[in-house]
Motif scaffolding. Structure first.
Motif, mmCIF file in Angstrom:
data_model
loop_
_atom_site.group_PDB
_atom_site.id
_atom_site.type_symbol
_atom_site.label_atom_id
_atom_site.label_comp_id
_atom_site.label_asym_id
_atom_site.label_seq_id
_atom_site.Cartn_x
_atom_site.Cartn_y
_atom_site.Cartn_z
ATOM 1 N N SER A 335 0.869 -1.175 0.000
ATOM 2 C CA SER A 335 0.000 0.000 0.000
ATOM 3 C C SER A 335 0.908 1.229 0.000
ATOM 4 C CB SER A 335 -0.913 0.012 1.237
ATOM 5 O OG SER A 335 -0.130 0.129 2.424
ATOM 6 N N ILE A 336 0.313 2.420 -0.119
ATOM 7 C CA ILE A 336 1.063 3.678 -0.073
ATOM 8 C C ILE A 336 0.543 4.509 1.095
ATOM 9 C CG2 ILE A 336 1.401 5.907 -1.249
ATOM 10 C CD1 ILE A 336 1.460 4.380 -3.891
ATOM 11 N N GLU A 337 1.468 5.045 1.879
ATOM 12 C CA GLU A 337 1.129 5.974 2.959
ATOM 13 C C GLU A 337 1.911 7.260 2.708
ATOM 14 O OE1 GLU A 337 -1.136 5.362 5.132
ATOM 15 O OE2 GLU A 337 -1.371 3.189 4.871
ATOM 16 N N ILE A 338 1.197 8.365 2.547
ATOM 17 C CA ILE A 338 1.859 9.613 2.157
ATOM 18 C C ILE A 338 1.246 10.790 2.907
ATOM 19 C CG2 ILE A 338 0.308 9.963 0.172
ATOM 20 C CD1 ILE A 338 2.787 11.032 -1.357
ATOM 21 N N SER A 339 2.092 11.759 3.249
ATOM 22 C CA SER A 339 1.600 12.973 3.907
ATOM 23 C C SER A 339 2.124 14.225 3.211
ATOM 24 C CB SER A 339 2.025 12.980 5.380
ATOM 25 O OG SER A 339 3.428 12.843 5.502
ATOM 26 N N GLU A 340 2.668 14.047 1.975
ATOM 27 C CA GLU A 340 3.151 15.171 1.167
ATOM 28 C C GLU A 340 2.299 15.286 -0.090
ATOM 29 O OE1 GLU A 340 7.504 15.373 0.608
ATOM 30 O OE2 GLU A 340 7.536 13.512 1.765
ATOM 31 N N ALA A 341 1.973 16.513 -0.456
ATOM 32 C CA ALA A 341 1.085 16.723 -1.606
ATOM 33 C C ALA A 341 1.803 16.595 -2.949
ATOM 34 C CB ALA A 341 0.422 18.099 -1.509
ATOM 35 N N THR A 342 3.028 17.113 -3.056
ATOM 36 C CA THR A 342 3.679 17.242 -4.363
ATOM 37 C C THR A 342 3.890 15.920 -5.096
ATOM 38 O OG1 THR A 342 4.766 19.278 -3.648
ATOM 39 C CG2 THR A 342 5.670 18.202 -5.581
ATOM 40 N N VAL A 374 -3.966 15.361 2.587
ATOM 41 C CA VAL A 374 -2.877 14.459 2.990
ATOM 42 C C VAL A 374 -2.310 14.798 4.365
ATOM 43 C CG1 VAL A 374 -2.249 14.037 0.581
ATOM 44 C CG2 VAL A 374 -1.016 15.789 1.874
ATOM 45 N N GLN A 375 -2.734 15.921 4.918
ATOM 46 C CA GLN A 375 -2.233 16.316 6.232
ATOM 47 C C GLN A 375 -2.608 15.252 7.259
ATOM 48 O OE1 GLN A 375 -3.726 20.098 7.577
ATOM 49 N NE2 GLN A 375 -1.872 20.550 8.731
ATOM 50 N N GLY A 376 -1.619 14.759 7.961
ATOM 51 C CA GLY A 376 -1.877 13.711 8.945
ATOM 52 C C GLY A 376 -1.823 12.313 8.354
ATOM 53 N N GLY A 377 -1.617 12.207 7.047
ATOM 54 C CA GLY A 377 -1.472 10.899 6.406
ATOM 55 C C GLY A 377 -2.612 10.571 5.458
ATOM 56 N N PHE A 378 -2.253 9.925 4.356
ATOM 57 C CA PHE A 378 -3.232 9.559 3.337
ATOM 58 C C PHE A 378 -2.919 8.136 2.873
ATOM 59 C CE2 PHE A 378 -4.958 9.647 -1.061
ATOM 60 C CZ PHE A 378 -6.239 10.123 -0.789
ATOM 61 N N HIS A 379 -3.910 7.238 2.958
ATOM 62 C CA HIS A 379 -3.718 5.829 2.615
ATOM 63 C C HIS A 379 -4.181 5.560 1.179
ATOM 64 C CE1 HIS A 379 -3.758 1.425 3.011
ATOM 65 N NE2 HIS A 379 -4.914 1.475 2.377
ATOM 66 N N ILE A 380 -3.355 4.818 0.435
ATOM 67 C CA ILE A 380 -3.700 4.422 -0.932
ATOM 68 C C ILE A 380 -3.572 2.908 -1.054
ATOM 69 C CG2 ILE A 380 -3.123 4.675 -3.378
ATOM 70 C CD1 ILE A 380 -1.870 7.406 -2.662
ATOM 71 N N THR A 381 -4.660 2.269 -1.441
ATOM 72 C CA THR A 381 -4.682 0.819 -1.636
ATOM 73 C C THR A 381 -3.869 0.434 -2.870
ATOM 74 O OG1 THR A 381 -6.895 0.706 -0.688
ATOM 75 C CG2 THR A 381 -6.190 -1.169 -2.036
ATOM 76 N N LYS A 382 -3.111 -0.660 -2.763
ATOM 77 C CA LYS A 382 -2.441 -1.214 -3.938
ATOM 78 C C LYS A 382 -2.895 -2.663 -4.110
ATOM 79 C CE LYS A 382 1.923 -0.140 -4.747
ATOM 80 N NZ LYS A 382 3.376 0.165 -4.566
ATOM 81 N N ASP A 383 -3.360 -2.986 -5.289
ATOM 82 C CA ASP A 383 -3.818 -4.344 -5.581
ATOM 83 C C ASP A 383 -3.261 -4.749 -6.941
ATOM 84 O OD1 ASP A 383 -5.103 -6.745 -5.166
ATOM 85 O OD2 ASP A 383 -6.977 -6.082 -6.092
#
Length: 390
Positions: A335-342, A374-383
């Motif tokens: 999965s992807i965990e991101i807290s940066e917008a760019t 994305v502030q505080g973290g954003f989860h992205i599913t990978k399948d």
């Protein structure tokens, strides 16, 4: 320190361009002023010089104004600007190499004339024609840029630290002396990231329909005797029957216009019982990004075609079973965990949909919107995963 502002005249003089040029770029929405005075006069900042530099260089390299407008979205963002400068450098290096070839051809032609030898004018004309076609390379380089943006998001923010390419490479089970064909090599990351793990005597042919992208792969991999490069369409593979011990199609089969014909060709060039390894993803893969952009603007479509519907994890076994007897599926846990917008915005801008034309005039609002999300973290599913077909 307060930000300095320049009038159109001051800005044009400092940039060594005409005021007419500055006004024209404003009218074409290429370079809007940072602000206007109460009387309506345009005012520019030092930051606007960075965007003007991009515009002028890309124009010099042969890009159309519509291309440039799309390529300079978000140029006020320092990270996107750095990425853009690297792309510009590669474009300039490519043109420099072409000009060196032209100079060499002129020298050899001049020498032949001095020695009263016959000159192959067709070769000279072909070279000049190729150089004049430089604008056609813009699509290839934009594609290469898009691939880089997508790889960076996965590489830097995925929770599975092994990484997709090392994981896939490990599962190829390469052995010394194997003859391997990869279709749709892209930038060659599967090999450049695993170059030290290659068994001895393996013969790998890397192919792509794009000569420019294949050149990028060759540059990334470097000089290595195990690799050969070939430009062709996977629907017509230029090798005889029963040639390869392994054929690979990493996230590329869904791009083929005629998937059945491509699979017939792959089966033809494989040796008996040799495996075909092809990766893809499902409808669930990274759906949060689609949800994000559509919550900003419901008219945004990141892809005009849902590639997983053409060949995905859900229907891939059924499609492959029409051409191969033994088909198995292997999933990649990530999965992807991101807290940066760019990095997320770079990925979004790299998609093949209509997002850029919609975001062209709304980048600041979109950047602010993604920053908040994305502030505080954003989860992205990978399948994602791969099939092995024999």
């Amino acid at each position: 320190m307060p930000q300095q502002h320049y009038t159109s005249g001051e800005f044009a003089k400092k940039a060594h361009v005409s005021i007419r040029t500055i006004r024209y770029y404003d009218q074409k929405n290429l370079l809007k002023p940072a602000m206007h005075t109460k009387s309506g006069a345009r005012l520019y900042t030092d930051q606007d010089f960075a965007k003007l530099q991009q515009i002028l260089l890309l124009k010099y390299l042969g890009f159309s104004l519509s291309d440039i407008r799309e390529m300079t979205i978000g140029s006020g963002d320092q990270q996107l600007l750095r990425e853009s400068l690297q792309i510009q450098k590669r474009l300039a290096e490519e043109q420099l190499e072409e000009m060196k070839n032209v100079v060499g051809a002129i020298d050899s032609t001049s020498k032949a004339l001095e020695q009263n030898e016959q000159v192959d004018w067709s070769k000279m004309l072909n070279l000049i024609h190729l150089t004049s076609m430089n604008q056609s390379l813009s699509l290839q380089y934009k594609n290469a840029t898009n691939i880089s943006a997508r790889i960076r998001l996965h590489r830097d923010y995925s929770t599975n630290k092994e990484g997709w390419f090392p994981w896939l490479f490990k599962n190829l089970h390469l052995k010394p002396g194997m003859k391997v064909l990869e279709l749709g090599t892209g930038n060659g990351a599967l090999w450049s990231q695993n170059i030290d793990r290659l068994p001895e005597g393996v013969n790998i042919i890397l192919s792509d329909i794009s000569e420019g992208i294949l050149a990028d792969a060759k540059s990334e991999i470097g000089e290595n005797s195990e690799f050969q490069y070939a430009v062709f369409d996977a629907q017509k593979i230029p090798f005889v029957d029963n040639t390869f011990d392994l054929v690979i199609a990493n996230h590329m089969l869904f791009y083929c216009d005629d998937i059945p014909q491509t699979l017939k060709e792959i089966r033809r060039v494989l040796k008996p019982n040799a495996p075909f390894v092809c990766s893809t993803y499902s409808k669930r893969h990274m759906h949060e990004i689609t949800d994000l952009v559509q919550s900003f603007n419901s008219n945004i479509v990141l892809s005009s075609t849902n590639l997983y519907e053409r060949f995905g994890l859900d229907n891939g076994e059924q499609i492959l079973s029409q051409y191969f007897n033994d088909v198995t599926c292997h999933k990649y846990n990530d999965s992807i965990e991101i807290s940066e917008a760019t990095p997320l915005i770079s990925y979004i801008l790299s998609c093949h949909g209509n997002q850029n034309e919609i975001l062209l005039n709304h980048y600041p609002e979109f950047k602010h919107y993604v920053d908040e999300k994305v502030q505080g973290g954003f989860h992205i599913t990978k399948d994602a995963g791969y099939f092995v077909a024999k």
